[in-house]
Design an enzyme around this catalytic site. Structure first.
Site, PDB file in Angstrom:
ATOM      1  N   CYS A   1       0.853  -1.190   0.000  1.00 26.99           N
ATOM      2  CA  CYS A   1       0.000   0.000   0.000  1.00 26.99           C
ATOM      3  C   CYS A   1       0.887   1.239   0.000  1.00 26.99           C
ATOM      4  O   CYS A   1       1.605   1.510   0.959  1.00 26.99           O
ATOM      5  CB  CYS A   1      -0.908   0.008   1.234  1.00 26.99           C
ATOM      6  SG  CYS A   1      -1.974   1.471   1.342  1.00 26.99           S
ATOM      7  N   VAL A   2       0.868   1.968  -1.104  1.00 24.27           N
ATOM      8  CA  VAL A   2       1.626   3.214  -1.210  1.00 24.27           C
ATOM      9  C   VAL A   2       0.870   4.129  -2.168  1.00 24.27           C
ATOM     10  O   VAL A   2       0.293   3.673  -3.159  1.00 24.27           O
ATOM     11  CB  VAL A   2       3.070   2.941  -1.696  1.00 24.27           C
ATOM     12  CG1 VAL A   2       3.074   2.318  -3.088  1.00 24.27           C
ATOM     13  CG2 VAL A   2       3.915   4.193  -1.659  1.00 24.27           C
TER      14      VAL A   2
END
Length: 241
Positions: free
Chosen positions: A97-98
């Site tokens: 998750c970025v």
């Protein structure tokens, strides 16, 4: 890669050529030994060297970027294949998750930039959007415990060198790479079982798909030149993101 449209293939091929010719610091593509190119253009395999002054230092972590037929209109999906204890990595799937792969994505974002951002995420996690709640909580409230767990899993599951013989030869003076396995695999397999059995919902499946509850990870201790990480500075840097 056969399922990607010609325009997408051309764009991916360009990004891959750039990565092969000038890889970012601490990032390498996993290349086919015969062709010198990735085995697939729809699933780009890469490896990241654990950054200094993080629990991941001295180990290498493999990940993949999965591209859809809409790329680059839509971002790739990133997954760690090497188990890692990190707030922004799902412990059961390895999903990353970025923001670069979400709201900050643009069609001009290169794969080189994506991999650089993921490596930066290993230096400064973003626990506010964690996929591993336990790792995120430890990072904010008990960094020593976070680093201990991350170091433990990195030491067991992290690679000891680049998997590509070309990179190993340049780094080690011609040393032979064992693919994704290092020379001490037999010993390490026993260690993996021992470590994973002592972690909640642990698994020694290095494919990253087994359920690990909130503990799927591995890393090396947060040290650089014998200095411990400054916890306050890390938290301050998080607030600036």
């Amino acid at each position: 890669s056969e399922n990607l449209p010609p325009r997408t293939l051309a764009r991916v091929a360009r990004d891959v050529r750039d990565l092969v010719k000038g890889p970012p610091e601490g990032v390498r593509l996993v290349l086919d030994g015969e062709t010198g190119m990735p085995g697939s253009l729809s699933e780009i395999l890469a490896e990241i060297e654990g950054p200094e002054q993080t629990p991941y230092h001295t180990r290498y972590f493999q990940l993949k970027l999965v591209l859809s037929t809409d790329f680059p209109a839509t971002p790739p999906r990133g997954y760690f294949l090497t188990k890692i204890y990190h707030p922004n990595v799902d412990p059961s799937t390895g999903a990353i998750c970025v923001n670069t792969l979400k709201k900050d994505w643009t069609s001009t974002t290169s794969l080189s930039h994506v991999l650089t951002v993921i490596r930066c995420l290993m230096i400064v996690p973003f626990p506010e959007s964690s996929l591993n709640d336990e790792a995120g909580k430890n990072f904010m409230e008990s960094y020593d415990e976070y680093a201990r767990r991350a170091k433990l899993l990195a030491g067991v599951h992290g690679l000891k060198n680049w998997s590509s013989e070309a990179y190993n030869s340049s780094a080690d003076g011609g040393g032979k790479s064992g693919g994704l396995k290092d020379e001490n695999d037999t010993e390490n397999n026993g260690k993996k079982k021992a470590v994973d059995q002592n972690l909640p919902n642990g698994s020694s499946n290095s494919g990253g798909s087994a359920k690990l509850g909130k503990m799927g990870s591995r890393s090396n201790i947060a040290r650089g030149n014998g200095k411990s990480v400054d916890k306050k500075n890390k938290k301050k840097s998080l607030r600036r993101l």
